[in-house]
Design a protein around this motif. Structure first.
Motif, PDB file in Angstrom:
ATOM      1  N   LEU A   1       0.821  -1.216   0.000  1.00  0.00           N
ATOM      2  CA  LEU A   1       0.000   0.000   0.000  1.00  0.00           C
ATOM      3  C   LEU A   1       0.852   1.263   0.000  1.00  0.00           C
ATOM      4  O   LEU A   1       0.583   2.199  -0.758  1.00  0.00           O
ATOM      5  CB  LEU A   1      -0.940   0.012   1.209  1.00  0.00           C
ATOM      6  N   VAL A   2       1.864   1.304   0.851  1.00  0.00           N
ATOM      7  CA  VAL A   2       2.710   2.498   0.946  1.00  0.00           C
ATOM      8  C   VAL A   2       3.435   2.750  -0.377  1.00  0.00           C
ATOM      9  O   VAL A   2       3.450   3.870  -0.887  1.00  0.00           O
ATOM     10  CB  VAL A   2       3.717   2.370   2.118  1.00  0.00           C
ATOM     11  N   LEU A   3       4.017   1.706  -0.948  1.00  0.00           N
ATOM     12  CA  LEU A   3       4.729   1.843  -2.222  1.00  0.00           C
ATOM     13  C   LEU A   3       3.775   2.263  -3.332  1.00  0.00           C
ATOM     14  O   LEU A   3       4.054   3.182  -4.104  1.00  0.00           O
ATOM     15  CB  LEU A   3       5.416   0.523  -2.552  1.00  0.00           C
TER      16      LEU A   3
ATOM     17  N   HIS B   1      12.728  -5.483  -5.034  1.00  0.00           N
ATOM     18  CA  HIS B   1      12.506  -4.861  -3.729  1.00  0.00           C
ATOM     19  C   HIS B   1      12.448  -5.998  -2.725  1.00  0.00           C
ATOM     20  O   HIS B   1      11.458  -6.712  -2.652  1.00  0.00           O
ATOM     21  CB  HIS B   1      11.185  -4.086  -3.811  1.00  0.00           C
ATOM     22  N   THR B   2      13.534  -6.194  -1.978  1.00  0.00           N
ATOM     23  CA  THR B   2      13.605  -7.372  -1.111  1.00  0.00           C
ATOM     24  C   THR B   2      14.069  -7.027   0.299  1.00  0.00           C
ATOM     25  O   THR B   2      14.802  -6.058   0.488  1.00  0.00           O
ATOM     26  CB  THR B   2      14.539  -8.448  -1.732  1.00  0.00           C
TER      27      THR B   2
ATOM     28  N   PRO C   1      13.961  -2.009   4.792  1.00  0.00           N
ATOM     29  CA  PRO C   1      13.003  -0.944   4.477  1.00  0.00           C
ATOM     30  C   PRO C   1      13.692   0.195   3.744  1.00  0.00           C
ATOM     31  O   PRO C   1      14.872   0.440   3.937  1.00  0.00           O
ATOM     32  CB  PRO C   1      12.530  -0.489   5.867  1.00  0.00           C
ATOM     33  N   ILE C   2      12.937   0.868   2.911  1.00  0.00           N
ATOM     34  CA  ILE C   2      13.456   2.016   2.163  1.00  0.00           C
ATOM     35  C   ILE C   2      13.040   3.275   2.910  1.00  0.00           C
ATOM     36  O   ILE C   2      11.855   3.502   3.136  1.00  0.00           O
ATOM     37  CB  ILE C   2      12.900   2.036   0.733  1.00  0.00           C
ATOM     38  N   SER C   3      14.024   4.077   3.296  1.00  0.00           N
ATOM     39  CA  SER C   3      13.705   5.283   4.058  1.00  0.00           C
ATOM     40  C   SER C   3      13.327   6.444   3.141  1.00  0.00           C
ATOM     41  O   SER C   3      12.593   7.337   3.538  1.00  0.00           O
ATOM     42  CB  SER C   3      14.883   5.677   4.949  1.00  0.00           C
TER      43      SER C   3
ATOM     44  N   VAL D   1      13.966   7.611  -4.270  1.00  0.00           N
ATOM     45  CA  VAL D   1      14.974   6.887  -5.058  1.00  0.00           C
ATOM     46  C   VAL D   1      14.317   5.792  -5.897  1.00  0.00           C
ATOM     47  O   VAL D   1      14.721   5.544  -7.035  1.00  0.00           O
ATOM     48  CB  VAL D   1      16.123   6.322  -4.185  1.00  0.00           C
ATOM     49  N   VAL D   2      13.296   5.159  -5.349  1.00  0.00           N
ATOM     50  CA  VAL D   2      12.554   4.142  -6.107  1.00  0.00           C
ATOM     51  C   VAL D   2      11.798   4.812  -7.248  1.00  0.00           C
ATOM     52  O   VAL D   2      11.821   4.345  -8.388  1.00  0.00           O
ATOM     53  CB  VAL D   2      11.578   3.361  -5.195  1.00  0.00           C
ATOM     54  N   SER D   3      11.146   5.921  -6.948  1.00  0.00           N
ATOM     55  CA  SER D   3      10.383   6.637  -7.966  1.00  0.00           C
ATOM     56  C   SER D   3      11.289   7.091  -9.115  1.00  0.00           C
ATOM     57  O   SER D   3      10.921   6.971 -10.285  1.00  0.00           O
ATOM     58  CB  SER D   3       9.681   7.839  -7.333  1.00  0.00           C
TER      59      SER D   3
END
Length: 129
Positions: A19-21, A83-84, A109-111, A115-117
């Protein structure tokens, strides 16, 4: 990204992470579809064309590696982000041969979701004509 938003599928079995992603990428202008399993994602791929898949590796049923190989066989133009939560994950040569690079691997977790976007934006640009 032109007029059309990039189409992204998020494959993640942890609901909150999914959901967050998904919400973050939607807010950033992407058209996002989510799946909690690779089997569900493959079904969605039959009806939708996605530019990028964000794939968790450790999933019930078919794992993320196997999904990426199957999805690439079905849609060779689709790009992938891994994403692991597994810090010992090592990318196989087969995945590298499909164009997945170290900058497409994100550990949970990705803080900073930007960076993903940014990685998704770059891959969408590679896919779009």
């Amino acid at each position: 990204m032109g007029n059309q938003p990039g189409k992204v599928i998020v494959i993640e079995d942890e609901e909150m992470v999914r959901l967050v992603l998904g919400d973050f990428l939607t807010d950033d202008g992407f058209e996002v579809t989510s799946a909690e399993s690779t089997e569900e994602a493959l079904e969605l791929m039959k009806k939708n064309l996605f530019n990028v898949a964000i794939v968790d590796i450790r999933l019930p049923g078919m794992d993320g590696d196997s999904f990426i190989m199957e999805a690439h066989r079905i849609r060779p133009e689709m790009k992938f982000i891994i994403h692991t939560g597994s810090p010992q994950f090592s990318m196989s040569q087969e995945l590298r041969d499909m164009g997945i690079r170290d900058e497409h691997l994100f550990l949970k977790p990705i803080s900073d979701m930007t960076v993903v976007s940014r990685a998704v934006k770059k891959l969408v640009e590679e896919v779009k004509p």
